[in-house]
Design an enzyme around this catalytic site. Structure first.
Site, short mmCIF file in Angstrom:
data_model
loop_
_atom_site.label_atom_id
_atom_site.label_comp_id
_atom_site.label_asym_id
_atom_site.label_seq_id
_atom_site.Cartn_x
_atom_site.Cartn_y
_atom_site.Cartn_z
N SER A 221 29.76 8.38 83.98
CA SER A 221 28.85 7.68 83.50
C SER A 221 29.09 6.29 82.72
O SER A 221 28.04 5.25 82.74
CB SER A 221 27.74 8.38 82.56
OG SER A 221 28.70 9.03 81.28
N ASP B 240 43.59 9.29 85.77
CA ASP B 240 44.26 7.99 85.47
C ASP B 240 44.98 6.93 86.23
O ASP B 240 45.89 8.39 86.74
CB ASP B 240 44.18 7.48 84.09
CG ASP B 240 43.04 6.01 83.57
OD1 ASP B 240 42.12 5.72 84.18
OD2 ASP B 240 43.45 6.36 82.21
N LEU C 131 39.62 29.98 93.52
CA LEU C 131 39.46 29.14 92.39
C LEU C 131 38.25 27.89 92.24
O LEU C 131 37.60 28.14 93.36
CB LEU C 131 40.87 27.87 92.71
CG LEU C 131 40.72 26.81 92.27
CD1 LEU C 131 41.32 26.93 90.67
CD2 LEU C 131 41.10 25.19 92.63
N GLY D 241 44.17 2.70 90.08
CA GLY D 241 44.13 1.04 90.11
C GLY D 241 45.78 0.79 89.61
O GLY D 241 46.44 -0.05 91.11
N TRP E 118 29.91 3.11 86.47
CA TRP E 118 29.35 1.79 86.62
C TRP E 118 29.34 0.36 86.57
O TRP E 118 29.12 -0.49 87.47
CB TRP E 118 27.80 2.30 86.54
CG TRP E 118 27.47 3.59 87.13
CD1 TRP E 118 27.24 4.56 86.53
CD2 TRP E 118 26.98 4.12 88.59
NE1 TRP E 118 27.06 5.71 86.80
CE2 TRP E 118 26.66 5.69 88.00
CE3 TRP E 118 26.97 3.73 89.54
CZ2 TRP E 118 26.01 5.82 89.76
CZ3 TRP E 118 26.19 3.94 90.87
CH2 TRP E 118 26.17 5.23 90.99
N HIS F 46 42.29 5.14 95.03
CA HIS F 46 41.62 5.98 94.71
C HIS F 46 41.82 6.38 95.59
O HIS F 46 41.68 8.16 96.32
CB HIS F 46 40.22 5.14 94.88
CG HIS F 46 40.02 4.64 93.70
ND1 HIS F 46 40.27 5.36 92.53
CD2 HIS F 46 39.46 3.26 93.37
CE1 HIS F 46 39.70 4.25 91.56
NE2 HIS F 46 39.13 3.34 91.69
N SER G 207 37.97 9.49 75.93
CA SER G 207 37.08 9.33 77.24
C SER G 207 35.87 9.80 77.03
O SER G 207 35.43 10.06 78.78
CB SER G 207 38.11 8.24 78.44
OG SER G 207 38.67 7.90 77.67
#
Ligand code: FPP
Length: 222
Positions: free
Chosen positions: A48, A2, A113, A5, A51, A19, A178
């Site tokens: 999910s 997170d 890994l 932005g 979107w 991003h 979340s």
């Protein structure tokens, strides 16, 4: 992961720049995890619920994934990283999906890994799908309802076969899960950091590992 932005906003850059920096941070985290001897690193790249973001942002994220899945295959091979996916990445369209599956197949023999990328993933949906499949088996007479226990559900989660989740890190000061690995996090140690994901470097990763090492894990015992 997170804070992409906000990272961009602070620099007066478009969200996609955050991003992009976030994707670079994935590469660093992968390296730091491998160096620290971590067996599995799971990153939440697209939920999910994502979107709901603008068409432009979703398309930018898909573009980034396409770019990285091509460009990073060599790195994954060189670093001995096995790629695995959870979620429903088919929703991103055949082109991206096929490239992802190709990278998964090409890296299956790697063992240093495992990098699990959660794409179009939602934990409640994952648990509901497991419940649905067990109900179907019960109705078909393949199992008795009494056989539906934690192990049966776990065996149908997309993380089946991976070791238990030990440490869950959330960046950027948000203090919630979340819809990420809810079942798997039952006994995980949670670390919340104010660092924005694009700034999450080896030092931040190792700080989270140190905090984890200081925790006393009792799994309900004493
Ligand atoms: C959350 O930050 C981040 C995302 C929804 C996307 C994460 C994707 C990447 C890091 C890039 C692609 C991934 C790979 C594996 C190459 P946010 O946008 O919610 O940030 P904010 O809370 O500051 O707005």
């Amino acid at each position: 992961m997170d804070g992409n932005g906000r990272w961009a906003q602070r620099r007066h850059l478009p969200r996609v720049a955050g991003h992009r920096a976030g994707a670079e941070a994935v590469r660093r985290a992968m390296q730091a995890a491998a160096d620290a001897g971590v067996e599995v690193l799971t990153v939440y790249a697209f939920s999910s619920e994502n979107w709901r973001r603008s068409e432009e942002e979703v398309s930018d994220l898909k573009g980034l994934m396409r770019y990285y899945v091509e460009r990073e295959l060599d790195t994954l091979q060189k670093e001995g990283v096995r790629l695995q996916l959870i979620g429903e990445p088919g929703a991103f369209g055949n082109d991206l999906y096929d490239r992802l599956v190709h990278s998964v197949e090409q890296t299956q023999a790697n063992s240093r890994l495992t990098l699990v990328v959660a794409l179009n993933y939602g934990s409640q949906g994952e648990i509901a799908a497991a419940a649905r499949e067990l109900a179907r088996r019960a109705v078909a007479g393949e199992i008795a309802p009494e056989q539906i226990d934690e192990k049966a559900i776990e065996g149908l989660l997309q993380t089946h076969g991976l070791p238990p989740l030990d440490l869950l890190i959330r960046t950027s000061g948000e203090v919630r899960l979340s819809n990420f690995l809810l079942w798997q996090a039952a006994y995980a140690e949670l670390v919340f950091t104010d660092v924005l994901w694009p700034d999450f470097d080896e030092q931040a990763f190792n700080a989270a590992l140190s905090e984890y090492a200081r925790r006393q894990r009792r799994f309900g015992g004493r």
